[in-house]
Design an enzyme around this catalytic site. Structure first.
Site, short mmCIF file in Angstrom:
data_model
loop_
_atom_site.label_atom_id
_atom_site.label_comp_id
_atom_site.label_asym_id
_atom_site.label_seq_id
_atom_site.Cartn_x
_atom_site.Cartn_y
_atom_site.Cartn_z
N HIS A 139 -1.98 -12.83 -14.74
CA HIS A 139 -0.72 -12.66 -13.86
C HIS A 139 -0.04 -11.39 -14.10
CE1 HIS A 139 3.19 -13.11 -12.07
NE2 HIS A 139 4.02 -13.51 -13.49
N HIS A 189 2.92 -7.90 -12.59
CA HIS A 189 3.90 -7.56 -11.91
C HIS A 189 3.55 -6.29 -11.30
CE1 HIS A 189 6.86 -10.24 -14.34
NE2 HIS A 189 5.96 -10.75 -13.88
N TYR A 244 -14.56 -5.58 -0.12
CA TYR A 244 -14.28 -5.78 -1.49
C TYR A 244 -12.96 -6.51 -1.79
CZ TYR A 244 -17.31 -1.60 -1.46
OH TYR A 244 -18.35 -1.05 -1.08
#
Length: 220
Positions: free
Chosen positions: A100, A102, A127
């Site tokens: 995860h 940002h 891709y």
């Protein structure tokens, strides 16, 4: 909880891998400050980066070790976003790791108006299709909101990655290496998407996507 200093050999390898990939992501600007978190499944639970920890300065002995219910067994306090990882693992038994971030371009896309919430970045490259497939947008929830787990769970069974609105991507993979590579491909495709915003584009069509699925046995 005391740090885990007597980890089994395989768990020790996974701890070192989390530190290595965390440092790489941080050094390349894919995560800033103490943002982002990484996790890996183990035989009896999962390892997760701790709360308020920079991915660039992780200590393998202080990673959070949790059981299947998300309870902390040892190490530092777990990231407040642990429930995101748990929800993805629960719906995707094939997932062995989750990233995860940002990351700038993916987070920028997550803030845009007019996105297709079922497929918020078009299939610009093979891709992206091979590593991400379709990318749904999860409606905005404040950081740490437990309701976000249900929103992710409703999508995770059919999608290996989701984009959290005004937040960033959550990407699963068959290994931490695979999850990191997929998150990197997502970030690069988000960058392309932003660069091409006012330019006519030719995304891959249904036949081309079907050919990729067949040629590479993709489950997307």
């Amino acid at each position: 909880m005391s740090p885990a200093i007597h980890a089994r050999p395989e768990e020790s390898r996974l701890r070192e891998q989390i530190v290595e990939f965390g440092a790489s992501l941080f050094a390349r600007g894919l995560t800033a400050g103490s943002s982002g978190n990484l996790s890996v499944r183990t035989d009896d639970g999962w390892l997760l980066t701790p709360t308020n920890a920079s991915l660039g300065r992780l200590d393998p002995a202080r990673l959070s070790r949790l059981d299947w219910e998300g309870r902390l067994l040892d190490g530092d306090a777990a990231s407040k976003e642990a429930f995101l990882h748990r929800a993805m693992y629960q719906e995707r038994p094939q997932a062995r790791a989750i990233v995860h971030l940002h990351s700038t371009h993916s987070a920028a896309v997550s803030c845009m108006c007019g996105l297709n919430h079922d497929d918020c970045i078009p299939p610009l490259t093979p891709y992206f299709v091979m590593k991400i497939g379709r990318l749904p947008l999860v409606p905005y929830h404040r950081p740490g909101d437990p309701a976000l787990a249900g929103a992710i769970r409703s999508l995770a069974r059919k999608h290996s990655a989701v984009l959290l609105a005004n937040h960033g991507p959550v990407v699963s993979g068959s290994s931490l290496e695979a999850a990191v590579y997929a998150a990197e491909e997502l970030e690069e495709t988000a960058k392309l998407f932003l660069l091409l915003r006012d330019v006519p584009v030719n995304p891959l069509n249904a036949q081309q996507i079907a050919e990729l699925k067949s040629a590479f046995s993709l489950d997307i």
